[in-house]
Write a protein that holds these residues in place. Structure first.
Motif, PDB file in Angstrom:
ATOM      1  N   ILE A 167      15.196  -2.859 -10.970  1.00  0.00           N
ATOM      2  CA  ILE A 167      14.011  -3.470 -11.615  1.00  0.00           C
ATOM      3  C   ILE A 167      13.355  -2.546 -12.403  1.00  0.00           C
ATOM      4  N   ASP A 168      13.759  -1.454 -12.820  1.00  0.00           N
ATOM      5  CA  ASP A 168      12.976  -0.425 -13.577  1.00  0.00           C
ATOM      6  C   ASP A 168      11.974   0.124 -12.698  1.00  0.00           C
ATOM      7  N   ALA A 169      11.762   0.339 -11.373  1.00  0.00           N
ATOM      8  CA  ALA A 169      10.935   1.054 -10.429  1.00  0.00           C
ATOM      9  C   ALA A 169      10.953   2.331 -10.710  1.00  0.00           C
ATOM     10  N   PRO A 170       9.797   2.990 -10.815  1.00  0.00           N
ATOM     11  CA  PRO A 170       9.555   4.423 -11.083  1.00  0.00           C
ATOM     12  C   PRO A 170      10.180   5.171  -9.766  1.00  0.00           C
ATOM     13  N   ILE A 171       9.996   4.592  -8.679  1.00  0.00           N
ATOM     14  CA  ILE A 171      10.250   5.278  -7.471  1.00  0.00           C
ATOM     15  C   ILE A 171      11.058   4.306  -6.351  1.00  0.00           C
ATOM     16  N   GLU A 172      11.858   4.894  -5.609  1.00  0.00           N
ATOM     17  CA  GLU A 172      12.233   4.210  -4.315  1.00  0.00           C
ATOM     18  C   GLU A 172      12.336   5.164  -3.162  1.00  0.00           C
ATOM     19  N   VAL A 173      11.910   4.779  -2.011  1.00  0.00           N
ATOM     20  CA  VAL A 173      11.512   5.513  -0.647  1.00  0.00           C
ATOM     21  C   VAL A 173      12.383   5.042   0.397  1.00  0.00           C
ATOM     22  N   GLU A 174      13.199   5.820   0.975  1.00  0.00           N
ATOM     23  CA  GLU A 174      13.771   5.399   2.327  1.00  0.00           C
ATOM     24  C   GLU A 174      13.132   6.206   3.526  1.00  0.00           C
ATOM     25  N   LEU A 175      12.911   5.481   4.763  1.00  0.00           N
ATOM     26  CA  LEU A 175      12.356   6.139   5.838  1.00  0.00           C
ATOM     27  C   LEU A 175      13.634   6.096   7.043  1.00  0.00           C
ATOM     28  N   GLN A 176      13.331   7.151   7.722  1.00  0.00           N
ATOM     29  CA  GLN A 176      14.063   7.098   8.927  1.00  0.00           C
ATOM     30  C   GLN A 176      13.283   7.757  10.194  1.00  0.00           C
ATOM     31  N   VAL A 177      13.074   6.838  11.108  1.00  0.00           N
ATOM     32  CA  VAL A 177      12.121   7.099  12.305  1.00  0.00           C
ATOM     33  C   VAL A 177      12.800   6.987  13.527  1.00  0.00           C
TER      34      VAL A 177
ATOM     35  N   THR B 178      15.471   2.501   6.976  1.00  0.00           N
ATOM     36  CA  THR B 178      15.041   1.492   6.147  1.00  0.00           C
ATOM     37  C   THR B 178      15.884   1.371   5.136  1.00  0.00           C
ATOM     38  N   ALA B 179      15.781   0.139   4.506  1.00  0.00           N
ATOM     39  CA  ALA B 179      16.385   0.327   2.894  1.00  0.00           C
ATOM     40  C   ALA B 179      15.862   0.966   1.935  1.00  0.00           C
ATOM     41  N   GLY B 180      16.197   1.123   0.840  1.00  0.00           N
ATOM     42  CA  GLY B 180      15.226   1.999  -0.118  1.00  0.00           C
ATOM     43  C   GLY B 180      14.063   0.720  -0.367  1.00  0.00           C
ATOM     44  N   GLN B 181      12.808   1.218  -0.154  1.00  0.00           N
ATOM     45  CA  GLN B 181      11.598   0.651  -0.532  1.00  0.00           C
ATOM     46  C   GLN B 181      11.212   0.765  -1.789  1.00  0.00           C
ATOM     47  N   LEU B 182      11.015  -0.284  -2.632  1.00  0.00           N
ATOM     48  CA  LEU B 182      10.047  -0.176  -4.026  1.00  0.00           C
ATOM     49  C   LEU B 182       8.686  -0.194  -3.624  1.00  0.00           C
ATOM     50  N   PRO B 183       7.973   0.146  -4.729  1.00  0.00           N
ATOM     51  CA  PRO B 183       6.371   0.230  -4.787  1.00  0.00           C
ATOM     52  C   PRO B 183       5.939  -1.131  -4.928  1.00  0.00           C
ATOM     53  N   LEU B 184       6.577  -2.217  -4.422  1.00  0.00           N
ATOM     54  CA  LEU B 184       6.057  -3.660  -4.916  1.00  0.00           C
ATOM     55  C   LEU B 184       4.731  -3.986  -3.836  1.00  0.00           C
ATOM     56  N   VAL B 185       3.971  -4.952  -4.743  1.00  0.00           N
ATOM     57  CA  VAL B 185       2.449  -5.356  -4.399  1.00  0.00           C
ATOM     58  C   VAL B 185       2.707  -6.550  -4.368  1.00  0.00           C
ATOM     59  N   ASN B 186       2.535  -7.446  -3.673  1.00  0.00           N
ATOM     60  CA  ASN B 186       2.647  -9.055  -3.727  1.00  0.00           C
ATOM     61  C   ASN B 186       3.839  -9.379  -4.533  1.00  0.00           C
ATOM     62  N   GLY B 187       4.939  -8.791  -4.257  1.00  0.00           N
ATOM     63  CA  GLY B 187       6.241  -8.782  -4.871  1.00  0.00           C
ATOM     64  C   GLY B 187       6.642  -8.587  -6.208  1.00  0.00           C
ATOM     65  N   SER B 188       5.486  -7.779  -6.740  1.00  0.00           N
ATOM     66  CA  SER B 188       5.761  -7.362  -8.340  1.00  0.00           C
ATOM     67  C   SER B 188       5.529  -5.845  -8.258  1.00  0.00           C
TER      68      SER B 188
END
Length: 156
Positions: free
Chosen positions: A142-152, A39-49
């Motif tokens: 976008i000043d996110a506190p965390i970004e997570v990548e997964l490899q499965v 995956t690309a880095g995933q931000l903790p977006l909820v409904n786009g925010s």
């Protein structure tokens, strides 16, 4: 159509797989190559925010950041599903990489990333146990506190 085992497990945990977050730049949310999905880095977006912004250890508490890490993992699972079609095809989570926007004095990055790791363990059991890296960074998109990548790894 019946829900997959994985999505049924998410429902037991009170979670719903979100829509795949739209990319913020020129990339795709996930890529499959052979039996692996990255995956690309995933931000903790909820409904786009973002539910919170800023640095962990100053504007964002470690506890809140841990919850946001779980949201990143959930968003990552949505990205995985978008390229493999069914999360029941996940044989194992191979690696998780977390980037934590950290205040200068904050050194609890591993504890924050536990939010993602614990969620994946609850969802996949032994197949959710993975290698990982938790990295403190000065700023994220976008000043996110965390970004997570997964490899499965997939079953086929």
């Amino acid at each position: 159509m019946t829900a997959s085992r994985v999505e049924a497990r998410l429902a037991e945990l009170g979670l719903t797989l979100p829509e795949v977050a739209a990319p913020l730049a020129s990339y795709v949310p996930a890529v499959r190559t052979g039996r692996y999905v990255y995956t690309a880095g995933q931000l903790p977006l909820v409904n786009g925010s973002l539910p919170a912004t800023g640095k962990v250890g100053s504007e964002v508490s470690p506890e809140q950041a841990k919850e946001l890490a779980a949201r990143c993992a959930l968003n990552g699972l949505a990205a995985v599903k978008s390229v493999c079609g069914d999360l029941d095809r996940v044989a194992r989570v191979v690696k998780v990489v977390g980037f934590i926007a950290s205040a200068p004095h904050f050194t609890g990055q591993p504890g924050v990333l536990n939010g993602a790791s614990e969620l994946l363990g609850e969802v996949f059991g032994d197949a959710g146990v993975h290698a990982r890296s938790a990295v403190g960074v000065s700023v994220l998109p976008i000043d996110a506190p965390i970004e997570v990548e997964l490899q499965v790894e997939l079953t086929d």
